[in-house]
Each structure stands twice: as C-alpha cells, then as structure tokens.
Motif scaffolding. Sequence first.
Motif, PDB file in Angstrom:
ATOM      1  N   ALA A 147       0.838  -1.196   0.000  1.00  0.00           N
ATOM      2  CA  ALA A 147       0.000   0.000   0.000  1.00  0.00           C
ATOM      3  C   ALA A 147       0.876   1.250   0.000  1.00  0.00           C
ATOM      4  N   ALA A 148       0.239   2.399  -0.220  1.00  0.00           N
ATOM      5  CA  ALA A 148       0.979   3.664  -0.274  1.00  0.00           C
ATOM      6  C   ALA A 148       0.408   4.680   0.699  1.00  0.00           C
ATOM      7  N   THR A 149       1.278   5.548   1.175  1.00  0.00           N
ATOM      8  CA  THR A 149       0.892   6.816   1.764  1.00  0.00           C
ATOM      9  C   THR A 149       1.211   7.881   0.723  1.00  0.00           C
ATOM     10  N   GLY A 150       1.131   9.147   1.097  1.00  0.00           N
ATOM     11  CA  GLY A 150       1.451  10.201   0.151  1.00  0.00           C
ATOM     12  C   GLY A 150       0.248  11.064  -0.172  1.00  0.00           C
ATOM     13  N   LEU A 151       0.423  11.972  -1.125  1.00  0.00           N
ATOM     14  CA  LEU A 151      -0.631  12.886  -1.527  1.00  0.00           C
ATOM     15  C   LEU A 151      -0.498  13.157  -3.020  1.00  0.00           C
ATOM     16  N   HIS A 152      -1.638  13.142  -3.718  1.00  0.00           N
ATOM     17  CA  HIS A 152      -1.662  13.365  -5.168  1.00  0.00           C
ATOM     18  C   HIS A 152      -1.757  14.877  -5.455  1.00  0.00           C
ATOM     19  N   GLN A 153      -1.979  15.215  -6.716  1.00  0.00           N
ATOM     20  CA  GLN A 153      -2.206  16.603  -7.107  1.00  0.00           C
ATOM     21  C   GLN A 153      -3.416  17.156  -6.366  1.00  0.00           C
ATOM     22  N   ALA A 154      -3.423  18.461  -6.131  1.00  0.00           N
ATOM     23  CA  ALA A 154      -4.502  19.085  -5.373  1.00  0.00           C
ATOM     24  C   ALA A 154      -5.869  18.878  -6.026  1.00  0.00           C
ATOM     25  N   ALA A 155      -5.899  18.718  -7.348  1.00  0.00           N
ATOM     26  CA  ALA A 155      -7.166  18.547  -8.066  1.00  0.00           C
ATOM     27  C   ALA A 155      -7.926  17.297  -7.648  1.00  0.00           C
ATOM     28  N   HIS A 156      -7.247  16.351  -7.005  1.00  0.00           N
ATOM     29  CA  HIS A 156      -7.898  15.109  -6.598  1.00  0.00           C
ATOM     30  C   HIS A 156      -8.537  15.197  -5.213  1.00  0.00           C
ATOM     31  N   TYR A 157      -8.529  16.393  -4.598  1.00  0.00           N
ATOM     32  CA  TYR A 157      -9.069  16.571  -3.253  1.00  0.00           C
ATOM     33  C   TYR A 157      -9.911  17.842  -3.186  1.00  0.00           C
ATOM     34  N   THR A 158     -10.719  17.923  -2.157  1.00  0.00           N
ATOM     35  CA  THR A 158     -11.362  19.198  -1.863  1.00  0.00           C
ATOM     36  C   THR A 158     -10.328  20.112  -1.193  1.00  0.00           C
ATOM     37  N   PRO A 159     -10.486  21.420  -1.311  1.00  0.00           N
ATOM     38  CA  PRO A 159      -9.553  22.321  -0.626  1.00  0.00           C
ATOM     39  C   PRO A 159      -9.499  22.088   0.877  1.00  0.00           C
ATOM     40  N   GLU A 160     -10.623  21.659   1.458  1.00  0.00           N
ATOM     41  CA  GLU A 160     -10.666  21.434   2.906  1.00  0.00           C
ATOM     42  C   GLU A 160      -9.742  20.293   3.324  1.00  0.00           C
ATOM     43  N   ILE A 161      -9.684  19.227   2.522  1.00  0.00           N
ATOM     44  CA  ILE A 161      -8.811  18.105   2.850  1.00  0.00           C
ATOM     45  C   ILE A 161      -7.356  18.531   2.781  1.00  0.00           C
ATOM     46  N   VAL A 162      -6.990  19.252   1.740  1.00  0.00           N
ATOM     47  CA  VAL A 162      -5.605  19.707   1.599  1.00  0.00           C
ATOM     48  C   VAL A 162      -5.220  20.605   2.765  1.00  0.00           C
ATOM     49  N   ALA A 163      -6.105  21.534   3.123  1.00  0.00           N
ATOM     50  CA  ALA A 163      -5.808  22.453   4.228  1.00  0.00           C
ATOM     51  C   ALA A 163      -5.661  21.709   5.547  1.00  0.00           C
ATOM     52  N   ARG A 164      -6.441  20.656   5.732  1.00  0.00           N
ATOM     53  CA  ARG A 164      -6.390  19.912   6.997  1.00  0.00           C
ATOM     54  C   ARG A 164      -5.087  19.136   7.155  1.00  0.00           C
ATOM     55  N   VAL A 165      -4.618  18.493   6.083  1.00  0.00           N
ATOM     56  CA  VAL A 165      -3.452  17.629   6.221  1.00  0.00           C
ATOM     57  C   VAL A 165      -2.124  18.359   6.015  1.00  0.00           C
ATOM     58  N   ARG A 166      -2.162  19.510   5.388  1.00  0.00           N
ATOM     59  CA  ARG A 166      -0.927  20.197   5.013  1.00  0.00           C
ATOM     60  C   ARG A 166       0.015  20.484   6.192  1.00  0.00           C
ATOM     61  N   PRO A 167      -0.471  20.969   7.350  1.00  0.00           N
ATOM     62  CA  PRO A 167       0.475  21.323   8.423  1.00  0.00           C
ATOM     63  C   PRO A 167       1.307  20.152   8.942  1.00  0.00           C
ATOM     64  N   GLY A 168       0.760  18.944   8.936  1.00  0.00           N
ATOM     65  CA  GLY A 168       1.498  17.800   9.489  1.00  0.00           C
ATOM     66  C   GLY A 168       1.713  16.705   8.465  1.00  0.00           C
ATOM     67  N   LEU A 169       1.996  17.109   7.230  1.00  0.00           N
ATOM     68  CA  LEU A 169       2.016  16.132   6.145  1.00  0.00           C
ATOM     69  C   LEU A 169       3.124  15.096   6.306  1.00  0.00           C
ATOM     70  N   ALA A 170       4.335  15.517   6.617  1.00  0.00           N
ATOM     71  CA  ALA A 170       5.429  14.557   6.773  1.00  0.00           C
ATOM     72  C   ALA A 170       5.145  13.579   7.900  1.00  0.00           C
ATOM     73  N   GLU A 171       4.602  14.092   9.014  1.00  0.00           N
ATOM     74  CA  GLU A 171       4.274  13.226  10.136  1.00  0.00           C
ATOM     75  C   GLU A 171       3.194  12.210   9.757  1.00  0.00           C
ATOM     76  N   LEU A 172       2.215  12.655   8.959  1.00  0.00           N
ATOM     77  CA  LEU A 172       1.182  11.733   8.483  1.00  0.00           C
ATOM     78  C   LEU A 172       1.796  10.604   7.673  1.00  0.00           C
ATOM     79  N   PHE A 173       2.678  10.953   6.753  1.00  0.00           N
ATOM     80  CA  PHE A 173       3.315   9.925   5.930  1.00  0.00           C
ATOM     81  C   PHE A 173       4.080   8.931   6.796  1.00  0.00           C
ATOM     82  N   VAL A 174       4.844   9.442   7.748  1.00  0.00           N
ATOM     83  CA  VAL A 174       5.646   8.564   8.606  1.00  0.00           C
ATOM     84  C   VAL A 174       4.753   7.652   9.436  1.00  0.00           C
TER      85      VAL A 174
END
Length: 313
Positions: free
Chosen positions: A89-116
């Motif tokens: 399986a994968a973690t990570g994040l695709h292009q912004a077009a594949h998400y709502t702006p709310e999802i991107v805004a929510r995960v952006r501050p802790g993105l590296a920690e989420l991946f780990v």
Amino acid sequence: MVTGPAIRTVLGDLSPADLGVCNAHDHLFLRSPQLPGQELADAGAAAAELAAFRAAGGAAVVQWTPYGMGRGAAELPRLARESGVTVVAATGLHQAAHYTPEIVARVRPGLAELFVTELTEGIGGTGTRAGMIKVAGGFHGLDPHARYTMAAAAEAQRATGAAIGVHLELGTGALDVLELLCGQLAVPPDRVILGHLNRSPDLVVHRAAAEAGAYLAFDGPSRAHHATDWRLPEALAALAEAGFGDRILLGGDTTTAAARSVDGGPGMPHLLRRHRARLELALGADLVIRFLTDNPARAFAAEWGAGMAAASA
C-alpha cells in the motif's frame, strides 16, 4: 522476522527475494473527483482482479493510491491473504485537483508526520502499514502544491527509508522532479521511482533519469493519445543497451472501473497476458523477467527506520 532490507506489505515485512513477479504500479481501490462514476470501490471486484492477475502468473501488486483517495486499507490484508498475492500500500498525496480544498488544508500542516505514521504504525485505525510514498508532479513542471508535498515526502523518506513513487503528468517533468527531490532535498536517487514514462517516449530524458540513478516505471496499457505500447520496446531496448536494464519497472495502472479486467477492460492481467509477451519478442524473456522481479525487489525494499523521533535523535 526479516533482517536487512525488506518490502513492507499489508501483511508485514517481506524479504525482497520472496517478492516474485510484480506489477509495480496499479490500483485495487481509487476514487477521485476527476473520475466521477468510475470509482474502484468494490472489494469483490478487487478480489476478482487479484485472482485474474495471479492466474496470469502474478505474485505481487504495488498499489499507488495515496491518502484521501479511497485506498481500502481495511480490506487490503484480507484480499492479499485470500488471493495469495503480495500487496504493498501507499501513503502520500496526489495533485490538489484530486481533493477538496478542505482536505488539503487539513493535512498540510502535518504532512510529513502523516506519511511517517502511515509507514510505521498504520493507515488510520486499520493497522495496515504503507510500504511506499506516492506524490505527483504537474505537466512539464511543479506547482507549489507539488513542491510542498515532495518536501514532506523527502522528510518522511529520511525518517523511514521508504521509496518515493512520483506520478509524472503525461510522463513529463522527470528531470524537474529529480532536481527537486535528489538535488535540493537530498533524497538518494535510488529511492525515487518515476512513473508514467511510457506516456512520453523521450529517450533523452529516460537516459538522463536513469543516469541520475532513479528507477523508471513504464506503467499502463496503450491509449490512442499515449505513445505507450507501440514505442515501449524501443525505449526499453535503448535503456538496456546503455546499461540501465536494472532501472526499469513495469506496471498496469488500472484507475477506473471500466478498465478492470472483470468489467471488460485490460486490468491487471494485461501486463502479463499481453504486454509481457510483446516485450519478450522484442527484448528477450530474461531481460523482461528482470524488469518484473529483480528490479522491483530492489526498488521497494528499504532499511526501515522507526520514524520521526528516531530520525531526529
């Protein structure tokens, strides 16, 4: 317990020697607002697709579906166990077009920690660990979202050792990606897998990416507007003749319900039922089996780190 480099699967860590014939880029589950009505969300269809892939001689599938796109993390262990097919399986994040702006805004501050966390502890509350990081570039360039996401991926890579798979939009932007990830962000080139290079048969770019040390994924059956199947033997032969046969990965990249073999499309079995035979005629069976076995076994294996705390200690 696996000692040394291991491939992190949804059922635990696996010795690279046990991976077998691998579809290095595909999807069992996927949803996106860019593909309305074509969601891969049916666990029964996913099971049938894995069974068809195994019947064609397949042993392992790497699912490049990242965060927030319906990965089916809770289903993947059962599907892997029942089918006998290894699933990564994968973690990570695709292009912004594949998400709502709310999802991107929510995960952006802790993105590296989420991946780990998803690589070392599990995805959500499932306990299913990711075994790679998926990010994405743009068409012949990298927008701010891609640069931010790749910076987070580089941080997570340093903490865990995981490989980073990169969606190249229509196969473009490979050298921009390497300049950022391996140049500015100091990711080892052999931890980077460039996806969709079959969609842009630029032999000069392929050679430069291979010389840099990255893995090159040629993934997905031909479409009328993609110079894929019919140019692929030429591209792979050029790389092999230049001494880069150990850099090449092959995959299927099934992204819509209509493309699944159980729904009448090529699906996962196409890689082994049709694609493999064409390549063997042009390149020889020994070289093609290396693309399907030895190369992905190296590309996805990692000396797994414990995470952020260990990396900063």
